[in-house]
Write an enzyme that holds these catalytic residues in place. Structure first.
Site, PDB file in Angstrom:
ATOM      1  N   ILE A 275      19.785  69.786  48.824  1.00  0.00           N
ATOM      2  CA  ILE A 275      20.712  70.854  48.473  1.00  0.00           C
ATOM      3  C   ILE A 275      19.991  72.192  48.577  1.00  0.00           C
ATOM      4  O   ILE A 275      18.946  72.392  47.947  1.00  0.00           O
ATOM      5  CB  ILE A 275      21.259  70.674  47.040  1.00  0.00           C
ATOM      6  CG1 ILE A 275      21.951  69.313  46.901  1.00  0.00           C
ATOM      7  CG2 ILE A 275      22.216  71.793  46.672  1.00  0.00           C
ATOM      8  CD1 ILE A 275      21.265  68.361  45.995  1.00  0.00           C
TER       9      ILE A 275
ATOM     10  N   PHE B 221      16.608  69.517  45.327  1.00  0.00           N
ATOM     11  CA  PHE B 221      17.111  70.883  45.236  1.00  0.00           C
ATOM     12  C   PHE B 221      16.086  71.878  45.752  1.00  0.00           C
ATOM     13  O   PHE B 221      14.892  71.786  45.429  1.00  0.00           O
ATOM     14  CB  PHE B 221      17.426  71.252  43.782  1.00  0.00           C
ATOM     15  CG  PHE B 221      18.580  70.509  43.183  1.00  0.00           C
ATOM     16  CD1 PHE B 221      19.854  71.036  43.200  1.00  0.00           C
ATOM     17  CD2 PHE B 221      18.386  69.263  42.586  1.00  0.00           C
ATOM     18  CE1 PHE B 221      20.927  70.351  42.633  1.00  0.00           C
ATOM     19  CE2 PHE B 221      19.439  68.571  42.020  1.00  0.00           C
ATOM     20  CZ  PHE B 221      20.720  69.118  42.053  1.00  0.00           C
ATOM     21  N   ASP B 222      16.567  72.829  46.542  1.00  0.00           N
ATOM     22  CA  ASP B 222      15.765  74.007  46.819  1.00  0.00           C
ATOM     23  C   ASP B 222      15.759  74.832  45.529  1.00  0.00           C
ATOM     24  O   ASP B 222      16.594  74.626  44.648  1.00  0.00           O
ATOM     25  CB  ASP B 222      16.394  74.790  47.975  1.00  0.00           C
ATOM     26  CG  ASP B 222      15.614  76.041  48.315  1.00  0.00           C
ATOM     27  OD1 ASP B 222      14.372  75.977  48.330  1.00  0.00           O
ATOM     28  OD2 ASP B 222      16.249  77.085  48.537  1.00  0.00           O
ATOM     29  N   LEU B 223      14.830  75.783  45.429  1.00  0.00           N
ATOM     30  CA  LEU B 223      14.749  76.590  44.211  1.00  0.00           C
ATOM     31  C   LEU B 223      15.481  77.919  44.372  1.00  0.00           C
ATOM     32  O   LEU B 223      16.519  78.147  43.767  1.00  0.00           O
ATOM     33  CB  LEU B 223      13.284  76.825  43.833  1.00  0.00           C
ATOM     34  CG  LEU B 223      13.048  77.678  42.575  1.00  0.00           C
ATOM     35  CD1 LEU B 223      13.658  77.009  41.347  1.00  0.00           C
ATOM     36  CD2 LEU B 223      11.559  77.928  42.377  1.00  0.00           C
ATOM     37  N   ASP B 224      14.941  78.794  45.223  1.00  0.00           N
ATOM     38  CA  ASP B 224      15.510  80.129  45.382  1.00  0.00           C
ATOM     39  C   ASP B 224      16.888  80.080  46.031  1.00  0.00           C
ATOM     40  O   ASP B 224      17.074  79.498  47.105  1.00  0.00           O
ATOM     41  CB  ASP B 224      14.594  81.002  46.247  1.00  0.00           C
ATOM     42  CG  ASP B 224      13.273  81.290  45.567  1.00  0.00           C
ATOM     43  OD1 ASP B 224      13.222  81.205  44.321  1.00  0.00           O
ATOM     44  OD2 ASP B 224      12.289  81.573  46.271  1.00  0.00           O
TER      45      ASP B 224
END
Length: 540
Positions: A224, A64-67
């Site tokens: 993602i 997963f990306d964060l922002d």
């Protein structure tokens, strides 16, 4: 039509080099709020957005990306950018105008949007960090539904990781702040000294850390994220990507970046990631799975035969010594209506679930030409196979095939069209493409589901000749259902096929030059060419 991309199927052992690893360029530090670095020349292997051109393979490793994916960082990032700009005498009161800073590398953004040179941009980044460390990183909100989604994914045994271009130290603090850090086995970001800044490099490092705990197959990994940088990074290390439009990248950006899949909400993302894992029925025994299908099959046949016999009894009670061909045809139609109602609830639920599942992989509509090719191929194959059986004498060897043809010729065209041209196709599609294919697709891979439902459709008629015809057409209709992602497609194929065969029977084309070996060859070739064309356009 999206171009095809070959999956990376090789299993990478821990310690082996990842594709493109040697060529990953170090672009310098990327700051909080950025989504990925500049292209590094890693192999792309690109193709367009995924349109179900390959069967779904369950994903065990999710990055997963964060922002813009797990959290909404708008207030923190934009106010820190505002703070940095103010130190250069630039006043920007509208935070919405600073949204473009969410995603791309900060250094690049200061250059692009405000014309800063390298030195001035670096100073702006340092000023940005000054506020971000103290306050900005916590001016952040976690998207509704994210904790519940992560919990479900972990409960299903999936391996979760974070791959962000934020410095790792900031990523860890933010995850801890929202109490979701423990869901992730691997957390990778950039370094404060400027190393590992490119998104592809971040993903490579995350895969390397996953590999230290066991073998990781790249075709079972998903990245993602909400921006094109996430998609590009995934593409350059040969893994698939899921774009999310609830973040700061819109549908157009993600489609132009050729995201493999695109979802519009956290709930939709959760359903998508749990494909193949979410259903309790997955743990049923083979016998229980078989019974789920057989019970609906028995209910269909029982309802059909019951209403058909009741109709004949009712006709006899009215003093009819014989039932006319038209009345018999209408009674048969009512019997199929009853059979359809008997399985309607279950069929509707399965078809809806398949619709929800398929629309994620059919984001781009098929070209109109493909529908024309499908329709022409359906009619050509139906006529070609029928002619082949008749010309070869195969159809004369079985009584039920001849009985059906005889009954169709004796009843009026209109009653035959109502029954065999409309009611029968809809009812049978609910059973065979709705329930049979739907159940099989749920428990097995797509190819097995297509073949299994086709064989079951052939066996349903109880006649060798009809079995051959229905198996061939059943395979094609299930294939088309998967290909186009709509239950309406096999229904219209079935209706069109029956109507054309009915018209051919009533027009007496079987006794003309129309039914000949040259005609049979033309129809068979036309049908096969159409199928081959569609198959080459998209792999199922």
């Amino acid at each position: 039509m999206a171009e095809q991309k070959m999956r990376y199927l090789a299993t990478r052992q821990a310690g082996d080099p990842l594709p493109g690893e040697e060529g990953a360029a170090n672009e310098g530090a990327k700051e909080p709020g950025e989504g990925a670095g500049k292209p590094t020349g890693l192999p792309a292997g690109a193709r367009g957005s995924k349109d179900s051109d390959e069967i779904w393979v369950k994903k065990d490793y999710l990055l997963f990306d964060l922002d813009g994916t797990l959290t909404d960082p708008k207030i923190g990032i934009t106010t820190c950018v505002q703070y940095a700009l103010k130190s250069f005498g630039i006043d920007e009161p509208d935070l919405d105008k600073l949204e473009p800073f969410i995603g791309p590398p900060l250094l690049d953004s200061f250059k692009q949007f405000y014309g800063f040179d390298d030195k001035k941009a670096q100073e702006a980044v340092e000023k940005y960090r000054e506020r971000f460390k103290e306050k900005g990183m916590f001016e952040n909100e976690i998207y509704a539904g994210v904790p519940e989604m992560l919990k479900r994914l972990k409960m299903r045994g999936l391996h979760l990781g974070v791959a962000s271009s934020k410095p790792t130290v900031f990523v860890e603090q933010i995850l801890e702040h929202f109490q979701i850090k423990d869901y992730f086995e691997v957390i990778v970001g950039s370094e404060l000294d400027g190393t590992r800044a490119d998104k592809a490099e971040v993903i490579l490092e995350a895969l390397r850390r996953f590999s230290s705990k066991g073998t990781v197959q790249k075709h079972r990994v998903l990245m993602i994220g909400d921006r094109s940088y996430d998609v590009d990074g995934a593409k350059r290390v040969s893994i698939e990507s899921v774009g999310v439009t609830y973040g700061y990248g819109d549908m157009q950006e993600l489609m132009e970046a050729h995201a493999d899949y695109i979802v519009r909400s956290v709930e939709e993302l959760k359903r998508f990631l749990l494909r193949g894992f979410e259903d309790v029925e997955k743990i049923l025994t083979t016998g229980q799975k078989t019974w789920l299908l057989i019970s609906q099959f028995v209910l269909f046949l029982a309802a059909r035969e019951l209403v058909k016999n009741l109709g004949l009894v009712a006709a006899a009670s009215l003093g009819m010594k014989t039932v006319s061909d038209d009345l018999g045809m209408l009674i048969l139609g009512l019997a199929y209506v009853a059979a359809g109602f008997g399985i309607f609830k279950v069929s509707k639920g399965i078809i809806q679930r398949m619709k929800d599942d398929m629309h994620l992989t059919h984001l781009r509509p098929e070209p109109r030409s493909n529908y024309w090719i499908l329709g022409i191929s359906t009619i050509a194959l139906a006529l070609g196979v029928t002619m082949l059986m008749n010309l070869s004498g195969f159809g004369e060897d079985t009584g039920s095939f001849q009985k059906i043809a005889s009954n169709l010729g004796q009843a009026s065209l209109w009653t035959s069209l109502i029954t065999y041209g409309l009611i029968v196709p809809v009812a049978e599609e609910m059973l065979f493409r709705g329930i049979a294919f739907g159940y099989a697709r749920k428990f097995f891979d797509v190819r097995t589901a297509i073949i299994g439902s086709a064989i079951l459709y052939g066996a349903y008629c109880g006649d060798m000749v009809q079995a051959l015809f229905l198996t061939v057409m059943g395979y094609f209709m299930a294939y088309a259902y998967e290909y186009f992602g709509s239950f309406l497609v096999p229904v219209l194929m079935h209706v069109g096929m029956n109507v054309v065969l009915l018209l051919a029977e009533y027009l007496g084309l079987g006794q003309t030059f129309f039914q000949s070996w040259p005609s049979c060859a033309i129809f068979m070739i036309a049908g096969c060419v159409g199928v081959i064309y569609l198959a080459r356009k998209k792999k199922i």
